[in-house]
Structure formats: C-alpha cells, structure tokens
Design an enzyme around this catalytic site. Sequence first.
Site, PDB file in Angstrom:
ATOM      1  N   GLY A   3       0.817  -1.205   0.000  1.00 35.30           N
ATOM      2  CA  GLY A   3       0.000   0.000   0.000  1.00 35.30           C
ATOM      3  C   GLY A   3       0.854   1.259   0.000  1.00 35.30           C
ATOM      4  NE  ARG A  77       0.634 -15.008  -4.664  1.00 37.50           N
ATOM      5  CZ  ARG A  77       1.491 -15.698  -5.412  1.00 37.50           C
ATOM      6  NH1 ARG A  77       1.284 -16.975  -5.672  1.00 37.50           N
ATOM      7  NH2 ARG A  77       2.563 -15.100  -5.921  1.00 37.50           N
ATOM      8  CG  ASN A  84      -5.909 -11.784   4.002  1.00 32.74           C
ATOM      9  OD1 ASN A  84      -5.774 -11.408   5.171  1.00 32.74           O
ATOM     10  ND2 ASN A  84      -4.876 -11.954   3.192  1.00 32.74           N
ATOM     11  CB  VAL A 107      -3.187  -5.435  -4.100  1.00 39.05           C
ATOM     12  CG1 VAL A 107      -1.766  -5.934  -4.302  1.00 39.05           C
ATOM     13  CG2 VAL A 107      -3.427  -4.233  -5.018  1.00 39.05           C
ATOM     14  CG  HIS A 164      -1.359 -13.655  -7.912  1.00 38.28           C
ATOM     15  ND1 HIS A 164      -0.196 -13.535  -8.624  1.00 38.28           N
ATOM     16  CD2 HIS A 164      -1.108 -13.084  -6.700  1.00 38.28           C
ATOM     17  CE1 HIS A 164       0.713 -12.921  -7.879  1.00 38.28           C
ATOM     18  NE2 HIS A 164       0.188 -12.644  -6.707  1.00 38.28           N
TER      19      HIS A 164
HETATM   20  C1  2OP Z   1       3.387 -11.656  -4.831  1.00 37.87           C
HETATM   21  O1  2OP Z   1       3.229 -12.496  -5.708  1.00 37.87           O
HETATM   22  C2  2OP Z   1       2.349 -10.347  -3.008  1.00 37.87           C
HETATM   23  O2  2OP Z   1       1.137 -12.021  -4.197  1.00 37.87           O
HETATM   24  C3  2OP Z   1       2.139 -11.058  -4.257  1.00 37.87           C
HETATM   25  O3  2OP Z   1       4.482 -11.270  -4.483  1.00 37.87           O
END
Ligand code: 2OP
Length: 298
Positions: A3, A77, A84, A107, A164
Amino acid sequence: MVGRTVAQEVARRDYADVGIVDIVENLPQGIALDINQAGPVLGYETNVTGSNVYEETAGSDVVVITAGVPRKPGMSRDDLVTTNEKIVGSVTEQAIAHSPDSILIVVSNPLDAMCHVAKNVSSFPRERVFGQAGILDTARFRTFIAQETGTSGKDVQALVLGGHGDQMVSIVSATTVGGVPLAKLVAGDRIDELVERTAKGGGEVVQLLGTSAWYAPGAATAQMVHAVMLDEKRVLPCTAYLEGEYGIDGLYMGVPVKLGTGGIEGIVELDLTKDEQTMLQESAGAVREVVAVLDQSG
Ligand code: 2OP
C-alpha cells in the site's frame, strides 16, 4: 508495504491526492508525512494524507485494497483466505460508503478470491472491480527472460494469465524479445525453467524476506491506477470477472484487458495454443477451489 509503495509511486506522478488508511494508530500518518517530505527532493507536490478512518478518502476515484495478512515462508496464498476475506470485506464496505463511484483495485491475497469478496460486498459492476496480479507476474517473467537473454526487460513482451497462484499460465506463444519469439532465442527446457520460476516468483521472495514482496507489486498496481486516472486505454493483464470469455464463466482470472477511466473497458481474447488453453482451464479449476472456501462465494 504494498500500500505504501503504491502511494509513493502515485504521489511521484504528481496529479492526484493520495489518502492512506490503516487501522494501526499513527502508521498511515507517519507514512504520509514521509512521502510528502520526499516531494521537494523528487519534484512532486502531491498531497498525501494518512488516516485511521475512511472519511478522509471520501470521493476517491480509485481505491486500492491491499489490506490483509501477508504470507510467511511455507504458506501458500490460499492459506490466507479465511482471515483476509473478513478484512477485505470490511475494508470494501467502509471504502465504498465514502466513495460510491470509485473503481476498486484489489491486491490482497489470495487475489482472485479476494476480488470475488470485493465484488460481492460492493455490488459494483465488473468494470469497476478488478485485481492486480498479471502485471506483476508478467514483470517477473520479463525479468528472468531479460537476464537469460542479456537484453533489456523493457524490450521483453510477455503475458502471464490465469490465477495468481502456482498454476498461473505464462503465454510463451505471445512472448517476444524485441519482436523475436522467445522460442527462437531460448531452448525449450530452459523456457520451462523460467516459466516455473515465474509461477513460484512470489514464494521465492517470501523465502528470502520472510514476508511477501512490495516493490514490484506496488509498481504494478501504480501502473493500473495510472492507466485509469489518465484514461490511457492500456492493454494489460489484470484479474477480471469473466462471463464466458476464454470459456470461463463467473470467475475472476487474469486476462488481458483494456484499462481506462471506466476501469475495464474491454477484455482481449487471444488465440491460445491448445496446451495454453488446457493450462488456463486448470488454473481456473484451482481458483474455483479457493473461491468455494469463501463464506460468500456467490
Ligand atoms: C506476490 O506475488 C504479493 O502475491 C504477491 O508477491
């Protein structure tokens, strides 16, 4: 940390006020003061404010949501999903109460699932709720390709799509160095290694730092803010809510989109190879599993 990096990157561009909100007392105020004091040296006059409440952010054009706990070594993650979800849900609710016409850029991790949370809580249209992941993942791939080929990362065109997570999909068929296809420059098994390193790129940083990355994620997010604020119509990989594109329906995934004042102004559909299509579907399956864990998976 992401951030404050976005805040600094946006402040340096010198065209928008920036408000930083955090629940920790004095922290956002201190960061804002520090970023303001860099202005005379770096040559910007942006007004950066820090606050523990959302009132000061009222009427924001763009809200970047980075809140949540980051990964520790050994965590995926996806391990963050339940904690979260609550944080991102509450932040979304408070932010949009003061900025009902804003564009939300998520994010927080696990990114794809957190986009679902922000969309469900805000009820904003998909054009105005999307996530940052693809620019970062692509930047990692571009960095590794630049190092491998001894060329500037600026001239490496690449694309990393999908969720991701470890099943993100590097689109090798769309990857070139100065217009030359990557496959002509680097042997196939070596490309596979770069693809693998990219998929685990966030984890590599976590192993080194003990927490997740912020410079590259912050820079990537600032690029998205910039594209929206300046109505750039950039075509960039972002996490968008798919409604049939790429044969995927009702799911957030990384795809190339056109970004402008309206947020996502279009989703670009590429011709993928059969293998890439299969990998994208597998990545979608992995994202769906995490989304199913949400209280409100809707
Ligand atoms: C990363 O891939 C924070 O998910 C993020 O580094």
